[in-house]
Write a protein that holds these residues in place. Sequence first.
Motif, short mmCIF file in Angstrom:
data_model
loop_
_atom_site.label_atom_id
_atom_site.label_comp_id
_atom_site.label_asym_id
_atom_site.label_seq_id
_atom_site.Cartn_x
_atom_site.Cartn_y
_atom_site.Cartn_z
N LYS A 281 -9.47 -6.92 23.58
CA LYS A 281 -9.29 -7.70 22.37
C LYS A 281 -8.17 -7.10 21.52
N VAL A 282 -7.25 -7.96 21.10
CA VAL A 282 -6.12 -7.53 20.27
C VAL A 282 -6.45 -7.87 18.82
N THR A 283 -6.53 -6.84 17.99
CA THR A 283 -6.91 -7.01 16.59
C THR A 283 -5.73 -6.69 15.68
N PRO A 284 -5.33 -7.62 14.79
CA PRO A 284 -4.29 -7.31 13.82
C PRO A 284 -4.85 -6.42 12.71
N VAL A 285 -4.20 -5.33 12.45
CA VAL A 285 -4.66 -4.37 11.44
C VAL A 285 -3.60 -4.24 10.36
N ALA A 286 -4.00 -4.56 9.15
CA ALA A 286 -3.07 -4.50 8.03
C ALA A 286 -2.78 -3.05 7.66
N GLN A 287 -1.50 -2.72 7.51
CA GLN A 287 -1.08 -1.40 7.04
C GLN A 287 -0.75 -1.54 5.56
N LEU A 288 -1.52 -0.85 4.73
CA LEU A 288 -1.48 -1.05 3.29
C LEU A 288 -0.88 0.14 2.56
N SER A 289 -0.32 -0.14 1.38
CA SER A 289 -0.04 0.95 0.45
C SER A 289 -1.40 1.52 0.05
N PRO A 290 -1.58 2.84 0.11
CA PRO A 290 -2.91 3.42 -0.15
C PRO A 290 -3.50 2.93 -1.47
N VAL A 291 -4.80 2.56 -1.42
CA VAL A 291 -5.49 2.10 -2.62
C VAL A 291 -6.89 2.71 -2.61
N PHE A 292 -7.34 3.18 -3.77
CA PHE A 292 -8.64 3.85 -3.89
C PHE A 292 -9.70 2.79 -4.18
N ILE A 293 -10.68 2.63 -3.26
CA ILE A 293 -11.74 1.64 -3.42
C ILE A 293 -13.08 2.28 -3.08
N GLY A 294 -13.99 2.27 -4.04
CA GLY A 294 -15.34 2.74 -3.78
C GLY A 294 -15.43 4.15 -3.25
N GLY A 295 -14.63 5.04 -3.77
CA GLY A 295 -14.72 6.44 -3.39
C GLY A 295 -13.90 6.83 -2.17
N THR A 296 -13.13 5.89 -1.61
CA THR A 296 -12.34 6.17 -0.41
C THR A 296 -10.94 5.60 -0.56
N THR A 297 -9.96 6.34 -0.08
CA THR A 297 -8.60 5.83 -0.05
C THR A 297 -8.42 4.96 1.19
N VAL A 298 -8.13 3.70 0.97
CA VAL A 298 -8.00 2.74 2.07
C VAL A 298 -6.53 2.53 2.39
N LYS A 299 -6.17 2.74 3.65
CA LYS A 299 -4.78 2.55 4.09
C LYS A 299 -4.66 1.40 5.09
N ARG A 300 -5.79 0.98 5.64
CA ARG A 300 -5.77 -0.08 6.64
C ARG A 300 -6.95 -1.01 6.43
N ALA A 301 -6.80 -2.25 6.87
CA ALA A 301 -7.87 -3.23 6.77
C ALA A 301 -7.73 -4.22 7.91
N THR A 302 -8.84 -4.78 8.34
CA THR A 302 -8.78 -5.72 9.44
C THR A 302 -8.33 -7.11 8.97
N LEU A 303 -7.54 -7.76 9.81
CA LEU A 303 -7.18 -9.17 9.60
C LEU A 303 -7.86 -10.05 10.65
N HIS A 304 -8.73 -9.45 11.46
CA HIS A 304 -9.61 -10.14 12.41
C HIS A 304 -8.88 -10.81 13.58
N ASN A 305 -8.13 -11.89 13.32
CA ASN A 305 -7.56 -12.68 14.42
C ASN A 305 -6.46 -13.60 13.86
N PRO A 306 -5.71 -14.29 14.72
CA PRO A 306 -4.62 -15.15 14.24
C PRO A 306 -5.08 -16.25 13.29
N ASP A 307 -6.26 -16.81 13.55
CA ASP A 307 -6.76 -17.89 12.68
C ASP A 307 -6.99 -17.40 11.25
N GLU A 308 -7.45 -16.15 11.13
CA GLU A 308 -7.69 -15.60 9.80
C GLU A 308 -6.37 -15.38 9.06
N ILE A 309 -5.34 -14.98 9.78
CA ILE A 309 -4.01 -14.81 9.16
C ILE A 309 -3.52 -16.14 8.61
N VAL A 310 -3.71 -17.20 9.40
CA VAL A 310 -3.29 -18.54 8.96
C VAL A 310 -4.13 -18.99 7.77
#
Length: 704
Positions: free
Chosen positions: A349-378
Motif C-alpha cells: 500500500k502506497v500512503t501519501p505522508v504530508a511533510q509539515l513545518s513542525p507544529v506543537f500539538i497536544g504535547g508532541t511536535t508533529v512533523k508528518r501527518a497522513t493524507l490516507h489516499n488519492p481520494d482524500e487529497i482530492v
Amino acid sequence: MSKGSVEEQVKELREQLEHHEHLYYVMDTPELTDGQYDSLMNRLKALEAEHPEMVTSDSPTQRVGGKPADGFQKVKHSRPMLSLDNAYNEEDLRAWDVRVRGGLPGTEAVAYTCELKLDGLSLALHYRGASHDGSQLERGLTRGDGTTGEDVTSNVRTIRSIPLTISAAKLKAAGLPMEFEVRGECVMPHAAFLKMNEEFEAAGLAAKANPRNAAAGTIRTLEPNIVAQRRLDFYAYFLLQAEGGEMLLGSQSEALTALGKAGMRVNPQVATVDSIDGVWEFIQRCEPLRDSLGYEIDGIVIKVDKAAQQRRLGFTGKAPRWAIAYKFAARAGVTKLEGVAFQVGRTGKVTPVAQLSPVFIGGTTVKRATLHNPDEIVRLGVRIGDFVSVERGGDVIPKITGVVLEKPRGTQEIVFPECCPACGSALVKEEGEVDWRCVNASCPARLREELIHFGARGVMNIEGLGDAMVGQLLGQVEDAVDETDIEKEEAAAPVTVREPLVRSIADLYRLTKEQLVGLERVGDKSAQALLDEIAKSKKAPLSRVLLGLGIRHVGQRTAELLASHFGAIEPLMGATQDELVQVNEIGPIVAATVHDFFAQEQNQALVKELLEIGLEMKAEKRVTTTVLEGLTFVLTGTLPTLTREIAKEKIEAAGGRVSGSVSKKTDYVVAGEDAGSKLEKAESLGVKVVDEAGLLELLEGAKE
C-alpha cells in the motif's frame, strides 16, 4: 492422588492465577514473568484435563472457552444507559452548576465526583451469587440503544481486567451483596490499536479509524478467540443494585472505592470536590495528561456525588440532570504543508505522508501527518505550500483535516505516482478500492516486513529470523524512530546502512555461515542454527509458501484452498481469473488479486528462483473421498466430541463444503447443544438437520 487433594490443588492454582491476573491487568504491578504465569496455567489445564468434572465456567482456563456466536441476543437494561449533556467551556459548566443547586432544596451542600471520560464503549456487567463461595459474572451487555443492549458475555469473559468471580472475602471488604451490576467503559489502548491495524494492513483489510471504533468492533466480533487476541481494558465507574437499577451505595465516591476493593479496575484519575471551582481545577490538571495515558479520553465526567441528591434531581427525557460531560477541544494546530512523501508498506500500500513545518500539538511536535489516499487529497483540495489544519485526536495518528483558506494558497499540485517510488513497478488499484499498491514481492521498501512475515511461526516457521536479524541481513542498524511516524511498517526510520546480504526472499536460501558469523552477536552455533531452519523451510507445503509470499487477501484459509485445488505452484501461477473463481470459496476480488500477483514478471522470477533453490511448493497430501461431494453443510451449536474445526476438516476431506450461513442451497445443518438462529432458519426452510452422530454416519465412507 486422592480426589480431595486434586480439588485442593485446583482451588489453590485458580486463586493464584486470579491473584496474578489482578496484579497484572488491574493494578499494573505484575509479580510473575510470563513464563511463570504460563507454568501455573498449564498445571491447572493439565489437572482439569485429567478431571473434567472439576472444570467450572469461572475457571481462569475458561476465559476463551466460548463457542463462536450465531448472533447477539437483545436484552433490556435494568436501568437505561443514557447519554450525558455536554459542556464545552467553563461558562457551560458553571451554568450547569447553577441548575444543579437550583434543583436541590435551600442551601444544601453539593459535592461533585470528577472522572476521566474514556473514549470507548459502555458495558453493563451483571454479577450473581454462585453455588460456591462468591459472586460470578453472569452477563455482559453493550449499551445498544440505551434501553436494550446486546449480550456479549462470551467476549466480555476474554477481557482480563474483568474478574470472572469475586470472592466472598472481597465482597465483604467492599461492602457488596452477592448480586449487583457494574457499568464501565471498554477501551483499546493505543499500543493494541496500532498493533491491530498493522495486522489488518498485513491481511489486506481496512484499518480501523480510531481506538473507539476498534474497541466497539472487537466486542461485537462473533468469535471470542479473536476478541482475546486484542487487548481490551475495562474501567468500572458505576455500581447498581441487581434489580431495579438503583445506585447501590450512598455516593459515587463510595461506589468507586467499593469497586476497587472488589477487584475491578477503577481509573486512578478521580477526585471528589466541594465546588465547581474544584471541578475546573481537576479539568485543568487532567487535560495535559491526554498524551501520556496510553488510551483515549475526550473529556471529564462530573457527577453529583450523593445518591440521594441524584434521585431528587432526576432525569430529562434523554440525560441525567445530576451529571454532565465536559468535552475537551480537539488537539489541533495550523502549519504549512512543505511536501508529500509516498511510503510503501509491507502489503505494498502506497500512503501519501504530508511533510509539515513542525507544529506543537497536544504535547508532541508533529512533523508528518497522513493524507490516507488519492481520494482524500482530492476531497481536501490540498496543494503543496498550503496552510493546513492538523489534528491529533482519537485517531492517534496525526491527520490533515482541511486547508486554511484565509491564508495564502500553495500552487504545486500533489501528483500521485503511477509507479512504485521504491522499485519502479506499476502500481495497481483494485476495483472498488481507493488504495494503490505495489505488488512486487521483492520491492525493497516492502522487503524488511516481508522477510519477518515469511519467517514467522505459522508461515515458513524459520526460528531466528526475527526483527533484529532481518535488519542486519538488510544491512540496517536502526536509530530511534520519531514518535510521529505514521505506522511501524511504513515508517522511514533513520538507519546506518551496510552492504545488504539479502535483496529478496530467495537470497535467504543463499546465505552462508561465513556471512552470518560476520554479523553482530552471531556466533558459529547460532549461524548454523539459522541456516538449518532456513533449509528445513524448503519442505514447507505450498499453502505456507503462498502465505509467505504476502499475496493480498490470501490468508491461511485461502492459501490452503488454493494449494488443495491446484496441488503445485506452476498450475496456480498459470491460472486465469475464471479458473481461480472455480476454487471453492474464492470470489472475484481474491481471484483478481492472485492473478495480478502472478502476472507480475518480478513475482514470476521470484517463484522460479525459489523452485530452482529447492523449495518443494507442493500441496500436503490428504486422504480424501468424495462421499460428501457437492453437499453444503452449516455447523451450529456445541457438538459433544468434535470441535467445529475438526468437524469442518472432516467434511472438507470428504469433498463437502462448510458454509457460515443457512440458505435454500444448504443440504445439512449439523446442530449441537445451544444451537441458535441457524437451527431455526434451517427448520423454517426445510433443510435437513442432523446431530454429531448423524454427521459421523454420513462420513462413514470418508474414513481413511
